[in-house]
Design a protein around this motif. Sequence first.
Motif, PDB file in Angstrom:
ATOM      1  N   ILE A 144       0.784  -0.797   0.006  1.00  0.00           N
ATOM      2  CA  ILE A 144      -0.361   0.088  -0.050  1.00  0.00           C
ATOM      3  C   ILE A 144       0.609   1.479  -0.015  1.00  0.00           C
ATOM      4  N   ILE A 145       1.782   1.351   0.915  1.00  0.00           N
ATOM      5  CA  ILE A 145       2.906   2.351   0.896  1.00  0.00           C
ATOM      6  C   ILE A 145       3.086   2.287  -0.332  1.00  0.00           C
ATOM      7  N   ALA A 146       3.876   1.565  -0.743  1.00  0.00           N
ATOM      8  CA  ALA A 146       4.413   1.754  -2.115  1.00  0.00           C
ATOM      9  C   ALA A 146       3.931   2.185  -3.221  1.00  0.00           C
ATOM     10  N   SER A 147       2.416   1.898  -3.597  1.00  0.00           N
ATOM     11  CA  SER A 147       1.383   1.985  -4.282  1.00  0.00           C
ATOM     12  C   SER A 147       1.438   3.619  -4.100  1.00  0.00           C
ATOM     13  N   GLN A 148       1.261   4.605  -3.164  1.00  0.00           N
ATOM     14  CA  GLN A 148       0.503   5.340  -2.457  1.00  0.00           C
ATOM     15  C   GLN A 148       1.672   6.483  -3.063  1.00  0.00           C
ATOM     16  N   GLU A 149       2.865   5.869  -2.806  1.00  0.00           N
ATOM     17  CA  GLU A 149       4.236   6.583  -3.660  1.00  0.00           C
ATOM     18  C   GLU A 149       3.944   6.775  -4.650  1.00  0.00           C
ATOM     19  N   VAL A 173      -8.176   7.911 -13.216  1.00  0.00           N
ATOM     20  CA  VAL A 173      -7.388   6.727 -12.240  1.00  0.00           C
ATOM     21  C   VAL A 173      -6.957   5.938 -13.685  1.00  0.00           C
ATOM     22  N   ARG A 174      -8.012   4.598 -14.082  1.00  0.00           N
ATOM     23  CA  ARG A 174      -8.041   3.680 -15.398  1.00  0.00           C
ATOM     24  C   ARG A 174      -6.749   4.071 -16.461  1.00  0.00           C
ATOM     25  N   THR A 175      -7.381   5.340 -17.071  1.00  0.00           N
ATOM     26  CA  THR A 175      -6.615   5.611 -18.031  1.00  0.00           C
ATOM     27  C   THR A 175      -4.832   6.292 -17.859  1.00  0.00           C
ATOM     28  N   GLN A 176      -4.476   6.650 -16.943  1.00  0.00           N
ATOM     29  CA  GLN A 176      -3.777   7.559 -16.548  1.00  0.00           C
ATOM     30  C   GLN A 176      -2.962   7.862 -15.452  1.00  0.00           C
ATOM     31  N   VAL A 177      -3.637   7.418 -14.143  1.00  0.00           N
ATOM     32  CA  VAL A 177      -2.550   7.177 -13.018  1.00  0.00           C
ATOM     33  C   VAL A 177      -1.661   5.850 -12.758  1.00  0.00           C
ATOM     34  N   LEU A 178      -3.342   4.878 -12.945  1.00  0.00           N
ATOM     35  CA  LEU A 178      -2.861   3.461 -13.199  1.00  0.00           C
ATOM     36  C   LEU A 178      -1.222   2.961 -13.885  1.00  0.00           C
ATOM     37  N   PRO A 179      -1.624   3.234 -15.372  1.00  0.00           N
ATOM     38  CA  PRO A 179      -0.481   2.618 -15.998  1.00  0.00           C
ATOM     39  C   PRO A 179       0.748   3.337 -15.613  1.00  0.00           C
ATOM     40  N   MET A 180       0.755   4.923 -15.203  1.00  0.00           N
ATOM     41  CA  MET A 180       1.904   5.250 -14.796  1.00  0.00           C
ATOM     42  C   MET A 180       2.487   5.413 -13.565  1.00  0.00           C
ATOM     43  N   ALA A 181       1.911   4.413 -12.242  1.00  0.00           N
ATOM     44  CA  ALA A 181       1.991   4.030 -11.576  1.00  0.00           C
ATOM     45  C   ALA A 181       2.141   2.768 -11.423  1.00  0.00           C
ATOM     46  N   MET A 182       1.877   1.765 -12.156  1.00  0.00           N
ATOM     47  CA  MET A 182       2.143   0.309 -12.417  1.00  0.00           C
ATOM     48  C   MET A 182       3.660   0.378 -11.984  1.00  0.00           C
ATOM     49  N   PRO A 183       4.280   0.451 -13.062  1.00  0.00           N
ATOM     50  CA  PRO A 183       5.494   0.013 -12.300  1.00  0.00           C
ATOM     51  C   PRO A 183       6.866  -0.055 -11.593  1.00  0.00           C
ATOM     52  N   GLY A 184       5.376   1.249 -10.398  1.00  0.00           N
ATOM     53  CA  GLY A 184       6.558   2.007  -8.984  1.00  0.00           C
ATOM     54  C   GLY A 184       5.589   0.937  -8.515  1.00  0.00           C
TER      55      GLY A 184
END
Lengths: 274, 260
Positions: A144-149, A173-184
């Motif tokens: 959760i903490i890693a995902s939040q960051e 969230v689905r089209t922008q935030v998640l794809p960009m955050a996914m590697p992290g």
Amino acid sequence: MGTAFMVLCGAATLVGVVALVVLLADLALDGAPRLSWSFLNSFASRFPERAGVKAALLGSVWILALTALIAFPVSVAAAIYLEEYAPQTWVTRLIRLNIANLAGVPSIVYGILGLALFVRTLGLDRSIISGALTLSLLIMPVIIIASQEAIRAVPSSIREAAYGLGATRWQVVRTQVLPMAMPGIMTGAILALSRAVGETAPLIMVGAVGFIAFAPTGVFDSFTVLPLQIYNWISRPQEEFHQLAAAGILVLLAVLLTMNAAAILLRNRYQSRR
Amino acid sequence: MPTIYDIDTGGKAPALEARDLSVFYGSKVAVKEISLTIPANRVVALIGPSGCGKSTLLRCLNRMNDLVSGARVEGEVAFRGKNLYDTDVDPVEVRRRIGMVFQKPNPFPKSIYENTAFGPRINGFRGDLDSLVEQSLRQAALWDEVHDRLSDSAYALSGGQQQRLCIARTLAVKPEIVLMDEPASALDPIATQRIEELIYELKKEYTIIIVTHNMQQAARISDYTAFLYMGELIEYGPTESIFTNPREERTEAYVTGRFG
């Protein structure tokens, strides 16, 4: 004065490196001769020459896969809620603080919780599912903490752009935030899972068994895992079993290094894409 | 004492009307009881020194301020006979019809094509997406430069091209009003000039409200200018009279560069 300080710091660095090298060399010397296909493909046995890690390796893989399956979606959903949806109130801040604290709770405490909740109350017994649920609780705060960051690292200009085009919160969230955050998120999840793969204490609490002579076929089977098998071998008096333990540690290290390499690979791919 | 400036809209219905609009961040007032009428198919410039509330006012006009936690809006914004802040108004729908271009070019980390197609896609566009993308890129005067590399990353474009892509992306949703928050402030003079020419073209079809800290820019491109200071609307009127014959002393001091 400056030189002395440098030498001191250098020596401090060496302590860690030397310890690691000695440890690995000692392990390799003891364990390498025992590493073979039959070692990977044999069950535990009271005869050292016939004993192998198959049950423990399969148990670890089962536990790991199931833990990932449970912990990943729940953690990512929680992180999305906390970052994108939750109002900024004292309740949210309290939840955040508590998640950070949970990440520091000793793993044995999760084992006790798992024993009381999953094994006894829910009647899941001493099974793979009990172990996986317990380990999920253990690593969820970390993911959760890693995902939040990772979610927070998505520039707000990207969110604004999407909102400005009439996107709903879910679409943003689905089209922008998640794809960009996914590697992290993935990197954090893999590192958390590599913590889980080395855990012993909580699994002893929920009843991982030291001696298993069959391959698990379902989530309700009893199980053992690599660290437990290693501990089991180490605690025997015969020298041969100590060598088996060393070989088991090598297998565990290989699993860990593979996972960490995957995490680094993911991160690099992400950085080169930007 | 709030001042109301009504503009002669030539008999046409105004595109947007703010009435007694105030914005608070916590207990701080960012915009104080502003009323102004935005005529259709015109360019309206909001000018004023940093922190005067011009960006905040702009963000109220399509409810982007909803996304800022702690921001509170009072008063109303009338759009097609409806107050945008009525409880039955969906802010998502508002932002579809009143688009926004931001200060820094903020393309998505996707291809040029996907950037332009994003708005129509999420809004359930059915029809010829390729031709909509082409049309939007043409409107934004970008088509000739990118038509042979639509699948390249938007990040491969120059800053000025990225900003025109962001304009194309906004136009692809077919808004009625386009809000621009200092759209050229991060660009070089040549790219700025292209954006200004573009704005001049766009007002044939759209109403444009632009925040700018560049007074020459406001004078060049806008039909009407509103001067804001400390969250208040000091003066609003035809750009020419604001710059050559302002009624308020503070307006004159600002447009002649004595402060700001």
